[in-house]
Scaffold this motif. Structure first.
Motif, PDB file in Angstrom:
ATOM      1  N   CYS A 137       0.836  -1.191   0.000  1.00 45.86           N
ATOM      2  CA  CYS A 137       0.000   0.000   0.000  1.00 45.86           C
ATOM      3  C   CYS A 137       0.875   1.247   0.000  1.00 45.86           C
ATOM      4  N   ALA A 138       0.249   2.364  -0.340  1.00 49.50           N
ATOM      5  CA  ALA A 138       0.940   3.650  -0.361  1.00 49.50           C
ATOM      6  C   ALA A 138       0.413   4.513   0.771  1.00 49.50           C
ATOM      7  N   HIS A 139       1.285   5.291   1.356  1.00 47.14           N
ATOM      8  CA  HIS A 139       0.902   6.175   2.448  1.00 47.14           C
ATOM      9  C   HIS A 139      -0.031   7.280   1.958  1.00 47.14           C
ATOM     10  N   SER A 140       0.248   7.790   0.766  1.00 47.18           N
ATOM     11  CA  SER A 140      -0.518   8.910   0.222  1.00 47.18           C
ATOM     12  C   SER A 140      -0.846   8.637  -1.241  1.00 47.18           C
ATOM     13  N   ALA A 141      -2.119   8.708  -1.580  1.00 48.98           N
ATOM     14  CA  ALA A 141      -2.526   8.487  -2.972  1.00 48.98           C
ATOM     15  C   ALA A 141      -1.938   9.562  -3.883  1.00 48.98           C
ATOM     16  N   ALA A 142      -1.894  10.806  -3.416  1.00 49.90           N
ATOM     17  CA  ALA A 142      -1.355  11.899  -4.223  1.00 49.90           C
ATOM     18  C   ALA A 142       0.143  11.703  -4.476  1.00 49.90           C
ATOM     19  N   ALA A 143       0.896  11.338  -3.446  1.00 54.32           N
ATOM     20  CA  ALA A 143       2.337  11.103  -3.609  1.00 54.32           C
ATOM     21  C   ALA A 143       2.584   9.891  -4.502  1.00 54.32           C
ATOM     22  N   PHE A 144       1.777   8.857  -4.334  1.00 57.28           N
ATOM     23  CA  PHE A 144       1.892   7.681  -5.185  1.00 57.28           C
ATOM     24  C   PHE A 144       1.731   8.071  -6.649  1.00 57.28           C
ATOM     25  N   GLU A 145       0.675   8.826  -6.937  1.00 55.96           N
ATOM     26  CA  GLU A 145       0.411   9.232  -8.324  1.00 55.96           C
ATOM     27  C   GLU A 145       1.562  10.057  -8.887  1.00 55.96           C
ATOM     28  N   GLU A 146       2.082  10.973  -8.105  1.00 60.48           N
ATOM     29  CA  GLU A 146       3.192  11.809  -8.551  1.00 60.48           C
ATOM     30  C   GLU A 146       4.439  10.964  -8.815  1.00 60.48           C
ATOM     31  N   ASN A 147       4.796  10.106  -7.884  1.00 64.42           N
ATOM     32  CA  ASN A 147       5.962   9.233  -8.053  1.00 64.42           C
ATOM     33  C   ASN A 147       5.782   8.270  -9.216  1.00 64.42           C
ATOM     34  N   TRP A 148       4.564   7.795  -9.389  1.00 60.29           N
ATOM     35  CA  TRP A 148       4.274   6.861 -10.469  1.00 60.29           C
ATOM     36  C   TRP A 148       4.482   7.529 -11.818  1.00 60.29           C
ATOM     37  N   LYS A 149       3.892   8.702 -11.988  1.00 55.11           N
ATOM     38  CA  LYS A 149       3.978   9.416 -13.267  1.00 55.11           C
ATOM     39  C   LYS A 149       5.399   9.859 -13.585  1.00 55.11           C
ATOM     40  N   ASN A 150       6.119  10.320 -12.574  1.00 54.66           N
ATOM     41  CA  ASN A 150       7.437  10.913 -12.817  1.00 54.66           C
ATOM     42  C   ASN A 150       8.605   9.949 -12.646  1.00 54.66           C
ATOM     43  N   GLY A 151       8.347   8.731 -12.287  1.00 56.86           N
ATOM     44  CA  GLY A 151       9.441   7.792 -12.103  1.00 56.86           C
ATOM     45  C   GLY A 151       9.163   6.424 -12.670  1.00 56.86           C
ATOM     46  N   TYR A 152       8.209   5.762 -12.108  1.00 56.17           N
ATOM     47  CA  TYR A 152       7.997   4.368 -12.475  1.00 56.17           C
ATOM     48  C   TYR A 152       7.386   4.173 -13.851  1.00 56.17           C
ATOM     49  N   LEU A 153       6.566   5.066 -14.279  1.00 56.59           N
ATOM     50  CA  LEU A 153       5.984   4.933 -15.605  1.00 56.59           C
ATOM     51  C   LEU A 153       7.089   4.946 -16.675  1.00 56.59           C
ATOM     52  N   LYS A 154       8.109   5.751 -16.459  1.00 56.53           N
ATOM     53  CA  LYS A 154       9.249   5.777 -17.386  1.00 56.53           C
ATOM     54  C   LYS A 154       9.992   4.447 -17.387  1.00 56.53           C
ATOM     55  N   LYS A 155      10.162   3.845 -16.210  1.00 62.31           N
ATOM     56  CA  LYS A 155      10.811   2.531 -16.131  1.00 62.31           C
ATOM     57  C   LYS A 155      10.015   1.473 -16.872  1.00 62.31           C
ATOM     58  N   ILE A 156       8.718   1.501 -16.716  1.00 61.82           N
ATOM     59  CA  ILE A 156       7.858   0.507 -17.361  1.00 61.82           C
ATOM     60  C   ILE A 156       7.903   0.652 -18.861  1.00 61.82           C
ATOM     61  N   ARG A 157       7.885   1.855 -19.332  1.00 63.66           N
ATOM     62  CA  ARG A 157       7.930   2.092 -20.793  1.00 63.66           C
ATOM     63  C   ARG A 157       9.225   1.554 -21.394  1.00 63.66           C
ATOM     64  N   LYS A 158      10.308   1.546 -20.626  1.00 64.71           N
ATOM     65  CA  LYS A 158      11.582   1.002 -21.106  1.00 64.71           C
ATOM     66  C   LYS A 158      11.516  -0.513 -21.254  1.00 64.71           C
TER      67      LYS A 158
END
Length: 107
Positions: A85-106
């Motif tokens: 789980c994530a502590h904060s939905a807003a922080a999760f979304e921000e981290n997801w968009k700006n970090g992990y989504l780029k990793k997944i696309r690779k």
């Protein structure tokens, strides 16, 4: 029987008197979390790239919010299930968009 149903039967066989301990994630649990994540995927498209499966459903939490992971451990203290789980939905979304989504696309 679906693969995920077979996996549940395997977990049941590991229960050792049917008792589970819920505890905080420890680094030693990572391999089990990855294995469970990969073994229980049901979407045929995702089965073609199991590295992407762990990126989508586990790695983000292990790398950024390990304090919010709980595992079910058998009497040998082996991870046989987990909750992420994530502590904060807003922080999760921000981290997801700006970090992990780029990793997944690779992948």
């Amino acid at each position: 029987m679906a693969k995920s149903a077979k996996y549940v039967e395997t977990i049941r066989g590991m229960r050792y008197n049917g008792r589970m301990n819920i505890r905080a994630y420890e680094e030693k649990d990572n391999a089990a979390i990855e294995r469970i994540c990969r073994d229980t995927v049901t979407d045929e498209r995702l089965k073609e790239n199991l590295d992407a499966v762990t990126l989508l459903y586990a790695d983000f939490y292990v790398e950024t919010e390990p304090q919010n992971i709980f595992v079910a451990a058998n009497d040998k203290d082996e991870c046989v299930g987990y909750v992420l789980c994530a502590h904060s939905a807003a922080a999760f979304e921000e981290n997801w968009k700006n970090g992990y989504l780029k990793k997944i696309r690779k992948k």
